[in-house]
Design a protein around this motif. Sequence first.
Motif, mmCIF file in Angstrom:
data_model
loop_
_atom_site.group_PDB
_atom_site.id
_atom_site.type_symbol
_atom_site.label_atom_id
_atom_site.label_comp_id
_atom_site.label_asym_id
_atom_site.label_seq_id
_atom_site.Cartn_x
_atom_site.Cartn_y
_atom_site.Cartn_z
ATOM 1 N N PHE B 140 43.423 41.915 43.294
ATOM 2 C CA PHE B 140 44.606 42.710 43.273
ATOM 3 C C PHE B 140 46.114 42.005 42.237
ATOM 4 C CE2 PHE B 140 42.840 43.299 47.257
ATOM 5 C CZ PHE B 140 43.093 44.977 47.043
ATOM 6 N N GLY B 141 45.381 41.026 41.481
ATOM 7 C CA GLY B 141 46.723 41.115 40.155
ATOM 8 C C GLY B 141 47.375 39.235 40.229
ATOM 9 N N GLY B 142 46.871 39.466 41.388
ATOM 10 C CA GLY B 142 47.690 37.784 41.791
ATOM 11 C C GLY B 142 47.716 36.954 40.795
ATOM 12 N N ARG B 143 48.464 35.790 40.498
ATOM 13 C CA ARG B 143 47.751 34.136 40.254
ATOM 14 C C ARG B 143 47.185 33.373 40.584
ATOM 15 N NH1 ARG B 143 53.307 33.598 35.985
ATOM 16 N NH2 ARG B 143 53.619 34.504 37.876
ATOM 17 N N ILE B 144 46.752 32.651 40.607
ATOM 18 C CA ILE B 144 45.852 31.993 41.705
ATOM 19 C C ILE B 144 46.395 30.711 41.241
ATOM 20 C CG2 ILE B 144 43.748 31.584 40.534
ATOM 21 C CD1 ILE B 144 43.786 31.622 44.374
ATOM 22 N N GLU B 145 46.968 30.026 41.479
ATOM 23 C CA GLU B 145 47.250 27.647 41.691
ATOM 24 C C GLU B 145 46.172 26.971 42.262
ATOM 25 O OE1 GLU B 145 48.762 26.443 39.503
ATOM 26 O OE2 GLU B 145 49.550 24.557 39.867
ATOM 27 N N GLN B 146 45.338 26.623 42.179
ATOM 28 C CA GLN B 146 43.703 25.891 42.636
ATOM 29 C C GLN B 146 44.611 23.900 42.561
ATOM 30 O OE1 GLN B 146 41.047 27.216 39.956
ATOM 31 N NE2 GLN B 146 40.213 28.164 41.813
ATOM 32 N N VAL B 147 44.861 23.375 44.135
ATOM 33 C CA VAL B 147 44.680 21.573 43.512
ATOM 34 C C VAL B 147 43.464 21.295 43.989
ATOM 35 C CG1 VAL B 147 46.828 20.807 44.877
ATOM 36 C CG2 VAL B 147 47.485 22.881 44.785
ATOM 37 N N PRO B 148 43.611 20.544 43.600
ATOM 38 C CA PRO B 148 42.450 19.834 43.427
ATOM 39 C C PRO B 148 42.801 19.154 45.165
ATOM 40 C CG PRO B 148 43.125 19.252 41.403
ATOM 41 C CD PRO B 148 44.516 19.742 42.358
ATOM 42 N N TYR B 149 41.164 18.468 45.327
ATOM 43 C CA TYR B 149 40.906 18.404 46.546
ATOM 44 C C TYR B 149 41.377 16.376 46.571
ATOM 45 C CZ TYR B 149 38.301 21.661 48.985
ATOM 46 O OH TYR B 149 37.721 22.685 49.258
ATOM 47 N N ASP B 150 41.872 16.232 47.290
ATOM 48 C CA ASP B 150 42.379 14.544 47.532
ATOM 49 C C ASP B 150 41.300 13.668 47.787
ATOM 50 O OD1 ASP B 150 43.549 12.432 48.042
ATOM 51 O OD2 ASP B 150 44.566 13.047 49.811
ATOM 52 N N GLY B 151 40.808 13.263 47.531
ATOM 53 C CA GLY B 151 39.653 12.915 47.392
ATOM 54 C C GLY B 151 37.766 14.436 47.843
ATOM 55 N N ASP B 152 37.229 13.745 49.327
ATOM 56 C CA ASP B 152 36.663 14.993 49.559
ATOM 57 C C ASP B 152 37.457 15.911 50.199
ATOM 58 O OD1 ASP B 152 34.491 14.955 47.895
ATOM 59 O OD2 ASP B 152 33.564 12.662 49.508
ATOM 60 N N ARG B 153 39.194 16.401 50.673
ATOM 61 C CA ARG B 153 39.238 16.444 52.266
ATOM 62 C C ARG B 153 40.686 18.066 51.333
ATOM 63 N NH1 ARG B 153 41.666 14.657 57.073
ATOM 64 N NH2 ARG B 153 43.018 14.285 55.726
ATOM 65 N N VAL B 154 40.285 18.630 51.832
ATOM 66 C CA VAL B 154 41.880 19.430 51.169
ATOM 67 C C VAL B 154 43.238 18.805 51.137
ATOM 68 C CG1 VAL B 154 43.545 21.861 51.595
ATOM 69 C CG2 VAL B 154 40.683 21.518 51.943
ATOM 70 N N ASP B 155 43.644 19.089 50.473
ATOM 71 C CA ASP B 155 45.177 17.866 49.765
ATOM 72 C C ASP B 155 46.472 19.001 50.100
ATOM 73 O OD1 ASP B 155 47.323 16.804 48.360
ATOM 74 O OD2 ASP B 155 47.090 17.042 46.988
ATOM 75 N N ALA B 156 46.371 18.904 51.672
ATOM 76 C CA ALA B 156 47.560 19.361 52.595
ATOM 77 C C ALA B 156 49.489 19.733 51.443
ATOM 78 C CB ALA B 156 47.591 19.279 54.028
ATOM 79 N N ALA B 157 49.368 18.365 51.823
ATOM 80 C CA ALA B 157 50.422 18.136 51.036
ATOM 81 C C ALA B 157 50.608 18.514 50.012
ATOM 82 C CB ALA B 157 51.062 16.562 50.846
ATOM 83 N N GLY B 158 49.752 18.363 48.404
ATOM 84 C CA GLY B 158 49.596 19.218 47.648
ATOM 85 C C GLY B 158 49.957 20.546 47.235
ATOM 86 N N LEU B 159 48.945 21.378 48.450
ATOM 87 C CA LEU B 159 49.140 22.305 48.059
ATOM 88 C C LEU B 159 49.919 22.732 48.790
ATOM 89 C CD1 LEU B 159 45.908 23.384 50.587
ATOM 90 C CD2 LEU B 159 46.182 24.213 48.173
ATOM 91 N N MET B 160 51.171 22.393 50.138
ATOM 92 C CA MET B 160 52.146 22.652 50.197
ATOM 93 C C MET B 160 53.439 22.717 48.757
ATOM 94 S SD MET B 160 52.144 24.231 52.595
ATOM 95 C CE MET B 160 53.455 24.399 53.282
ATOM 96 N N ASP B 161 52.662 21.803 47.770
ATOM 97 C CA ASP B 161 53.796 21.068 46.455
ATOM 98 C C ASP B 161 54.015 22.318 46.184
ATOM 99 O OD1 ASP B 161 54.652 19.178 47.568
ATOM 100 O OD2 ASP B 161 53.783 17.356 46.623
ATOM 101 N N ARG B 162 52.629 22.822 45.559
ATOM 102 C CA ARG B 162 52.575 23.604 44.474
ATOM 103 C C ARG B 162 52.796 25.323 44.819
ATOM 104 N NH1 ARG B 162 53.885 22.256 40.459
ATOM 105 N NH2 ARG B 162 52.208 24.354 39.661
#
Lengths: 382, 382
Positions: B140-162
Amino acid sequence: MSLLRPRGILLRMTDPRLTPLAASLPDTVPFIGPETQERAMGRPFRARLGANENPFGPSPRAIEAMRAAAAQAWMYGDPESHELRQAIAAHHGVKPAHIRVGEGIDGLLGLLVRLTIGAGDWAITSLGGYPTFEFHVTGFGGRIEQVPYDGDRVDAAGLMDRATALGAKLVYIANPDNPMGGVHGADTIREMIDNLPAGALLVLDEAYVEFAPDGTAPEIDPTDDRVIRFRTFSKAHGLAGARVGYAIGSAPLIAAFDRVRNHFGLTRMAQAGALAALKDRDWLAQGLEHVASARARIAAIAHENGLAPLPSATNFVAIDCGGDGGLARRVMTGLAARGVFVRMPGVAPLDRCIRVSAGTEADLDAFAQALPEALEEARAAT
Amino acid sequence: MSLLRPRGILLRMTDPRLTPLAASLPDTVPFIGPETQERAMGRPFRARLGANENPFGPSPRAIEAMRAAAAQAWMYGDPESHELRQAIAAHHGVKPAHIRVGEGIDGLLGLLVRLTIGAGDWAITSLGGYPTFEFHVTGFGGRIEQVPYDGDRVDAAGLMDRATALGAKLVYIANPDNPMGGVHGADTIREMIDNLPAGALLVLDEAYVEFAPDGTAPEIDPTDDRVIRFRTFSKAHGLAGARVGYAIGSAPLIAAFDRVRNHFGLTRMAQAGALAALKDRDWLAQGLEHVASARARIAAIAHENGLAPLPSATNFVAIDCGGDGGLARRVMTGLAARGVFVRMPGVAPLDRCIRVSAGTEADLDAFAQALPEALEEARAAT
């Protein structure tokens, strides 16, 4: 706007996170289902003759195939619908690269519009034609031009005139036509293709073509990138509830659907049912005979009531109620009150008609019984 | 780009009628189905452990409901999915206005992105996370930012920062996570919601939540317009082939789906099957026990082979093959050659793992048999 109804269930509340386009879209849906009316009435319809379904039903082999697939429902359906796509391609004598299977013509039309219509692009259709096409064009920010019918037939030349004048990207025609049931010959369709302005695509919706006289569907070179045609298992094959349609088009356009479609969207049962239905040519032929008889009986019932049935090349008959849209609407409402579900076009002058689907004997008994009362009541209210 | 594969079947041919956006989209699909691999190999897999399906299957009542519905397949499904929507709403203790049923989470995610992401809008996800979300955002023409995992878990704080830095419209998190199987507690999810930048929406994909420890799913006020959550019948309920998912969200956002969805897209069989599955709580509980046992056995098989299984709150286990992405890919290929279908993440460092779905005893026998050979072969090729 034919057959469009305001939804009216929720007040207009808009989430601020919506895109400007999404926020601008109307709260309308192309069709209200009969179940919604049944819930409002508090009882089921006796005869379901409003959605151009096929109550003669799918091939018993299709039912059996869906039942067998149900036990395998823990597995996703094949995202390429390989077997079904191969079978459809073989049926039409084209390569599978020209076939795209999807969640009904509705779903495929949405994907086609998404692929081709950007903000402000023009699409051409008929005023009072299939509302779901308009729903998609508006939904993707396109502009829609609606050409009035020529009498009760789609104005093929008029569509082309407006397409040329506006530099349209898409020109939609249902042939045979819904909601009026008329049909153009293959020559007219070929002429449309040859007269398309550069950069335009003819969207040829052949949902009802199996019911039409031989020679209605033009032979089209599948490599011709000026036209995409749509077929469905919902009508002649009696599989509306399984939602399987397909497109036949040029390989690059067909391939582009992969960029945007819901790859695992087609259920396992639907794929199995459609494949079995496609192979059962005897059942199809028998169903077409049932529909032809039902169509004749609807016309006879109309005549008995002094009304004029329109010629139909589909599995429904539009009946001119002999007055304006208000009269036809009262007839439709009166039929519903007597347990008979029909629909009607939403735009004048088409809306002088009700549209009655080819039903079983019992369905049409109910219609024959309800129509005189509904008519009398509708006329008395004038 | 996790799990994305180039399609590579057709040369890149672009129809000139495509919009600039559609013309710019890659010829990739989120997942290649196992059937495609089977056709290439010329034989079926012995064990289908790559798509996180649930081979313990749907409730027998769901199968029976789908079989009964097959005979009614000449009728379109209720476009409002009224009964199913009511039942889901009652199950969650919310009003039906907060529930939207659709063609799997994949289909609903596509509609959500369409409603919220305009050209250039940002969406945030995890690098190596569920590729179908990225497919829709790009589509749909959006831009995607992909935040690296924190170890093997999703980096919840990192997602919010970005999300904050970019003023994102959507923030996607699968909890529990696919493809790694980890999980965040409800507190972390609540914290994400409370820290969302203004105008952003948390997209909470809970496809696997039934397999997770109690307390994983936060209680969310359904009127909270900062979050939309997704559930599915494809995983715990064993109905992947019927394609039914649903969203729980604020009423205005849920209502907006009506402006863009394929109203008759959900088949009759799917609606009936999901309704029956939802009601059979005993079958669900029993299935969850089977999955827990299978998960434990996958971990044991991994240990027996000197490999490290990752903790899982889902119906699959990611197994660290102890090398790089090349090694894991060779293990995956070796398993496929021995009739065992698994998948793997596509991005380092997650791609040191293979991902194995909870299968039946027979499935895991096949896996246990094939793994040592596949490992040996993969290591020898280094």
